[in-house]
Design an enzyme around this catalytic site. Sequence first.
Site, PDB file in Angstrom:
ATOM      1  N   LYS A 129       0.851  -1.214   0.000  1.00 49.57           N
ATOM      2  CA  LYS A 129       0.000   0.000   0.000  1.00 49.57           C
ATOM      3  C   LYS A 129       0.873   1.245   0.000  1.00 49.57           C
ATOM      4  CE  LYS A 129       0.959   1.279   4.398  1.00 49.57           C
ATOM      5  NZ  LYS A 129       1.688   2.451   4.811  1.00 49.57           N
ATOM      6  N   ASP A 168      -2.004  -1.715   9.924  1.00 51.44           N
ATOM      7  CA  ASP A 168      -2.196  -1.778   8.472  1.00 51.44           C
ATOM      8  C   ASP A 168      -2.786  -3.108   8.010  1.00 51.44           C
ATOM      9  OD1 ASP A 168      -1.095   0.748   8.164  1.00 51.44           O
ATOM     10  OD2 ASP A 168       0.924  -0.017   7.762  1.00 51.44           O
TER      11      ASP A 168
HETATM   12  O1  C5P Z   1       0.184  -1.146  14.526  1.00 52.12           O
HETATM   13  P1  C5P Z   1       1.621  -1.347  14.188  1.00 52.12           P
HETATM   14  O2  C5P Z   1       2.190  -2.568  14.870  1.00 52.12           O
HETATM   15  O3  C5P Z   1       1.923  -1.316  12.739  1.00 52.12           O
HETATM   16  O4  C5P Z   1       2.364  -0.100  14.819  1.00 52.12           O
HETATM   17  C1  C5P Z   1       3.750  -0.082  15.010  1.00 52.12           C
HETATM   18  C2  C5P Z   1       4.095   1.094  15.893  1.00 52.12           C
HETATM   19  O5  C5P Z   1       3.877   2.304  15.174  1.00 52.12           O
HETATM   20  C3  C5P Z   1       3.277   1.222  17.153  1.00 52.12           C
HETATM   21  O6  C5P Z   1       3.820   0.477  18.188  1.00 52.12           O
HETATM   22  C4  C5P Z   1       3.357   2.727  17.417  1.00 52.12           C
HETATM   23  O7  C5P Z   1       4.583   3.063  17.995  1.00 52.12           O
HETATM   24  C5  C5P Z   1       3.354   3.308  16.014  1.00 52.12           C
HETATM   25  N1  C5P Z   1       1.993   3.680  15.580  1.00 52.12           N
HETATM   26  C6  C5P Z   1       1.388   4.780  16.152  1.00 52.12           C
HETATM   27  N2  C5P Z   1       0.123   5.144  15.749  1.00 52.12           N
HETATM   28  C7  C5P Z   1      -0.513   4.455  14.792  1.00 52.12           C
HETATM   29  C8  C5P Z   1       0.096   3.337  14.173  1.00 52.12           C
HETATM   30  C9  C5P Z   1       1.360   2.987  14.597  1.00 52.12           C
HETATM   31  O8  C5P Z   1       1.956   5.434  17.029  1.00 52.12           O
HETATM   32  N3  C5P Z   1      -1.731   4.841  14.417  1.00 52.12           N
END
Ligand code: C5P
Length: 324
Positions: free
Chosen positions: A15, A158
């Site tokens: 994406k 995602d």
């Molecule tokens: O959800 P995901 O595991 O992809 O997120 C990885 C990191 O990115 C989270 O631990 C956080 O630090 C950051 N993040 C965030 N806000 C979001 C998505 C991700 O702060 N909406």
Amino acid sequence: MPNLQREWKARAYAKVNLHLGVGPMRDDGFHELSTVFQSVNIYDEITLRIRDNVLDRGKSPVAGPLKITGPTAAGVPTDESNLVWKALDRLALHIPLSYPALDVEVHKQIPAAGGMAGGSADAAAALMLAQKLYATFFELEIASADILQEIAADLGSDVPFTMMGGTALGKGRGEVLSPMLTRGEYHWCFIASAQGLSTPAVFKKLDEMREASASAGDGSLTPTLDVTDTAQALVSGDVHRLAKVLKNDLQPAALSLRPDLRKTMEVGMEAGALTGIVSGSGPTIAFLCEDAAQAEEVRSQVTLEIPKTRGYVASSPAPGVRIY
Ligand code: C5P
């Protein structure tokens, strides 16, 4: 298991965020997002092979280290830390019977740790593929659509979008999705770096930069949560209009952690791209181009001038997970 298909395959698409508005950090540590996702036709392939041995409930269905192949396989974990492994473990918790062990292969073409949701897309594909495999194997639906969505959101922000693909507005931490209208086909050149960027580090850097800019009385890093311009550009199908409104609030943070990316941007623009933007949390740079020929020109110029980069010509929108 006389007639049961042994080998199951799915395609997982990458994406790009056409708009990535980042609000303040919430109590759970995630940031409130207002983002426009669009899937692009760079994909990984996931294969699940059913083994003869049957496992007791509670055991991981994954038979051993993941086999990771393909041009972007370097550095991708083969153990339990891979989101594919986690996805299969989570789904197996919902199987009411003993189940077969699975051999897992991931053929990678999406840049890893590049801001293109490669790991998330792999997990999305594994989840949907395993759900279908078990439904056939047991003649039983293992998880409802709601449970599948819940597992997906738990695995990563995602993952729900990469399951559905196409074009969608993402709210919450990115997992609350509404499909969006889009017209036409867009052409891109993606430039991936040899070294990835950590998503948490980029969000943290943005928080720090915002704090510093607020105390200096400068509002330049305020969240851009309104996606109206992007929505209108997508409906018009006019690539020039879309190029003018691409926006990523994480970009200043990604560029601050990786100043070398400015040069990549510069070279891509000189080569004729309509605009360049950091993809997600980076370090991949997404160049939006007039057509496929221009995207190819950008790819060849940038990869020639900037060492250790890999370029991809792609188009969007693409579908979500495809099982075949
Ligand atoms: O959800 P995901 O595991 O992809 O997120 C990885 C990191 O990115 C989270 O631990 C956080 O630090 C950051 N993040 C965030 N806000 C979001 C998505 C991700 O702060 N909406």
